[in-house]
Design an enzyme around this catalytic site. Structure first.
Site, PDB file in Angstrom:
ATOM      1  N   SER A 163      -4.452  -2.117  -9.069  1.00 40.31           N
ATOM      2  CA  SER A 163      -4.315  -1.312  -9.426  1.00 40.31           C
ATOM      3  C   SER A 163      -2.687  -0.761  -9.544  1.00 40.31           C
ATOM      4  O   SER A 163      -1.696  -1.266  -9.336  1.00 40.31           O
ATOM      5  CB  SER A 163      -4.431   0.123  -8.363  1.00 40.31           C
ATOM      6  OG  SER A 163      -3.604   0.989  -8.754  1.00 40.31           O
ATOM      7  N   HIS A 184      -1.656  -5.183 -15.228  1.00 46.98           N
ATOM      8  CA  HIS A 184      -2.293  -6.306 -13.800  1.00 46.98           C
ATOM      9  C   HIS A 184      -3.044  -7.144 -14.570  1.00 46.98           C
ATOM     10  O   HIS A 184      -3.591  -6.850 -16.055  1.00 46.98           O
ATOM     11  CB  HIS A 184      -2.014  -5.538 -12.439  1.00 46.98           C
ATOM     12  CG  HIS A 184      -3.065  -4.545 -12.391  1.00 46.98           C
ATOM     13  ND1 HIS A 184      -4.578  -4.720 -12.719  1.00 46.98           N
ATOM     14  CD2 HIS A 184      -2.984  -2.970 -13.172  1.00 46.98           C
ATOM     15  CE1 HIS A 184      -5.207  -3.430 -12.441  1.00 46.98           C
ATOM     16  NE2 HIS A 184      -4.821  -2.515 -12.234  1.00 46.98           N
ATOM     17  N   GLU A 185      -3.583  -7.795 -13.769  1.00 47.52           N
ATOM     18  CA  GLU A 185      -4.626  -9.341 -14.277  1.00 47.52           C
ATOM     19  C   GLU A 185      -6.108  -8.502 -14.364  1.00 47.52           C
ATOM     20  O   GLU A 185      -6.707  -9.086 -14.608  1.00 47.52           O
ATOM     21  CB  GLU A 185      -5.174 -10.326 -13.230  1.00 47.52           C
ATOM     22  CG  GLU A 185      -5.379 -11.119 -13.558  1.00 47.52           C
ATOM     23  CD  GLU A 185      -4.947 -12.666 -15.198  1.00 47.52           C
ATOM     24  OE1 GLU A 185      -6.088 -12.756 -14.949  1.00 47.52           O
ATOM     25  OE2 GLU A 185      -4.256 -12.146 -15.085  1.00 47.52           O
ATOM     26  N   HIS A 225      -6.207  -5.366 -15.904  1.00 46.66           N
ATOM     27  CA  HIS A 225      -5.847  -5.182 -17.031  1.00 46.66           C
ATOM     28  C   HIS A 225      -6.806  -6.163 -17.963  1.00 46.66           C
ATOM     29  O   HIS A 225      -7.068  -6.492 -19.239  1.00 46.66           O
ATOM     30  CB  HIS A 225      -5.140  -4.169 -17.533  1.00 46.66           C
ATOM     31  CG  HIS A 225      -4.996  -3.033 -16.582  1.00 46.66           C
ATOM     32  ND1 HIS A 225      -4.149  -2.864 -15.770  1.00 46.66           N
ATOM     33  CD2 HIS A 225      -5.649  -1.572 -17.157  1.00 46.66           C
ATOM     34  CE1 HIS A 225      -3.506  -1.875 -15.663  1.00 46.66           C
ATOM     35  NE2 HIS A 225      -4.923  -1.038 -16.017  1.00 46.66           N
ATOM     36  N   LYS A 242     -13.459  -0.713 -10.053  1.00 43.42           N
ATOM     37  CA  LYS A 242     -12.662  -0.513  -9.287  1.00 43.42           C
ATOM     38  C   LYS A 242     -12.701   1.374  -9.412  1.00 43.42           C
ATOM     39  O   LYS A 242     -12.759   1.585  -8.286  1.00 43.42           O
ATOM     40  CB  LYS A 242     -10.856  -0.237  -8.879  1.00 43.42           C
ATOM     41  CG  LYS A 242     -10.342   0.201  -8.687  1.00 43.42           C
ATOM     42  CD  LYS A 242      -9.093  -0.543  -8.759  1.00 43.42           C
ATOM     43  CE  LYS A 242      -8.364  -0.126  -9.329  1.00 43.42           C
ATOM     44  NZ  LYS A 242      -7.893   1.583 -10.188  1.00 43.42           N
ATOM     45  N   MET A 280      -3.625   3.101 -19.253  1.00 47.08           N
ATOM     46  CA  MET A 280      -2.170   3.736 -19.163  1.00 47.08           C
ATOM     47  C   MET A 280      -1.765   3.356 -19.194  1.00 47.08           C
ATOM     48  O   MET A 280      -0.218   3.663 -18.799  1.00 47.08           O
ATOM     49  CB  MET A 280      -2.057   4.913 -18.154  1.00 47.08           C
ATOM     50  CG  MET A 280      -3.418   6.373 -18.273  1.00 47.08           C
ATOM     51  SD  MET A 280      -3.385   6.965 -17.949  1.00 47.08           S
ATOM     52  CE  MET A 280      -3.200   6.738 -15.730  1.00 47.08           C
ATOM     53  N   GLY A 281      -0.895   1.926 -19.537  1.00 43.76           N
ATOM     54  CA  GLY A 281       0.158   1.063 -18.852  1.00 43.76           C
ATOM     55  C   GLY A 281      -0.222   0.430 -17.673  1.00 43.76           C
ATOM     56  O   GLY A 281      -0.734   0.134 -17.096  1.00 43.76           O
ATOM     57  N   GLY A 284     -12.805  -1.087 -15.641  1.00 44.20           N
ATOM     58  CA  GLY A 284     -12.877  -2.041 -14.290  1.00 44.20           C
ATOM     59  C   GLY A 284     -13.891  -0.847 -13.519  1.00 44.20           C
ATOM     60  O   GLY A 284     -13.644   0.277 -13.723  1.00 44.20           O
ATOM     61  N   GLN A 320      -5.242  14.681 -17.158  1.00 48.18           N
ATOM     62  CA  GLN A 320      -6.180  13.760 -16.040  1.00 48.18           C
ATOM     63  C   GLN A 320      -5.154  14.070 -14.542  1.00 48.18           C
ATOM     64  O   GLN A 320      -5.906  13.760 -13.534  1.00 48.18           O
ATOM     65  CB  GLN A 320      -6.640  12.500 -16.171  1.00 48.18           C
ATOM     66  CG  GLN A 320      -5.837  11.231 -16.476  1.00 48.18           C
ATOM     67  CD  GLN A 320      -6.647  10.004 -17.018  1.00 48.18           C
ATOM     68  OE1 GLN A 320      -7.072   9.818 -17.869  1.00 48.18           O
ATOM     69  NE2 GLN A 320      -6.440   8.965 -15.732  1.00 48.18           N
TER      70      GLN A 320
END
Length: 313
Positions: free
Chosen positions: A268, A115-116, A118, A232, A111-112, A230, A142
């Site tokens: 995040s 960060h690292e 991604h 997470k 979703m843009g 990920g 969502q």
């Protein structure tokens, strides 16, 4: 009236895979050089990439002019940066027009506000596939009422630059109307039983239906060999594995380990919205869980019972 396709859901937990190491020096390889150049060297393993509200990222490749993949050979397109496609027809046409049809396509949906975490997924996809596609789309379906859809961080130009530096070949960046045309009288949604009964589902009504629907649409558009997520977002990973299984999709779901800040906070996009006091307090959850794990492990394998609070201090 919106049609809804119900899919039974299982309870299997996804197996996480090895963590993606931070980048070594980034280059633009030919397909034959891909796995060699983008496999992290032993010296690069364990390095930390720190990025937060007050910490600048390490230098990456400079911004470049974007062009369409269909107009250039694979090598030239990589050197010019990833091609950005704003419509379904454009991304499908670019994939069909690739000069050397790829045998494997790795896909990283985002979703843009990258960060690292991604970028580690993009590097993993680049190391394991002939061609890498990433998507940048803030999916409205969502977000529950009152969620942060309107203020979700958006910076497509910077996202494209980062994706190119990590090895993405194409970027699919549609708008809301492209993915959910308002001219259609109804829309089909993918809905899974059980997920709305979890604590996260109850607090975010419609969230999991929106995730299942957009992932299904993106998989149908890109037709990837493998897709990268990920761990997470563990509930999301379980959901996606079940969608792929129950709809008999020929997509391999790769779940990579969570990438964390130096203080333990999971990276995040929403961390940018934390207040300074909130950002300072956020790592305590991870520290507390880590302390419980260590105390429980010290008590011996198979031990059941309470862990004294003093052992967690």
């Amino acid at each position: 009236k919106r049609a809804s396709s119900r899919i039974p859901v299982g309870t299997r937990h996804p197996a996480t895979r090895s963590v993606v190491s931070p980048p070594s020096e980034l280059v633009s390889p030919s397909p034959a050089e891909r796995r060699t150049l983008f496999s992290p060297s032993p010296a690069s393993r364990g390095q930390e990439y720190r990025k937060g509200p007050d910490i600048s990222p390490r230098p990456l490749l400079p911004p470049t002019e974007h062009t369409t993949m269909s107009a250039l050979s694979g090598a030239t397109a990589r050197a010019a940066g990833p091609a950005v496609h704003r419509t379904i027809a454009a991304i499908r046409g670019a994939l069909a027009a690739a000069s050397s049809p790829p045998s494997t396509v790795g896909f990283v949906p985002t979703m843009g506000a990258l960060h690292e975490g991604h970028l580690g997924l993009v590097r993993a996809a680049h190391a394991e596939n002939d061609l890498v596609v990433a998507s940048v789309f803030v999916n409205p379906t969502q977000f529950a009422p009152g969620d942060d859809f309107d203020v979700y961080p958006r910076n497509l130009e910077e996202d494209v630059r980062l994706l190119g530096s990590a090895g993405a070949d194409m970027v699919f960046a549609p708008d809301d109307e492209e993915m959910y045309p308002p001219s259609r009288p109804s829309h089909t949604f993918v809905e899974l039983d059980g997920f709305d009964d979890t604590s996260e589902g109850a607090s975010r009504p419609g969230h999991f239906r929106g995730v299942a629907t957009i992932v299904t649409k993106l998989f149908n558009i890109i037709r990837p060999t493998a897709a990268y997520f990920g761990s997470k977002d563990v509930a999301q990973c379980v959901l996606i594995r079940n969608v792929v299984r129950d709809l008999d999709m020929s997509v391999r779901v790769r779940v990579c380990d969570t990438v964390r800040e130096a203080d333990g906070l999971a990276m995040s996009s929403r961390n940018l919205r934390l207040t300074p006091p909130g950002r300072a307090a956020a790592p305590c959850v991870y520290r507390a869980l880590s302390a419980v794990r260590e105390a429980f492990g010290a008590a011996g394998a198979g031990t059941r019972g309470a862990v004294p609070a003093g052992d967690l201090a």
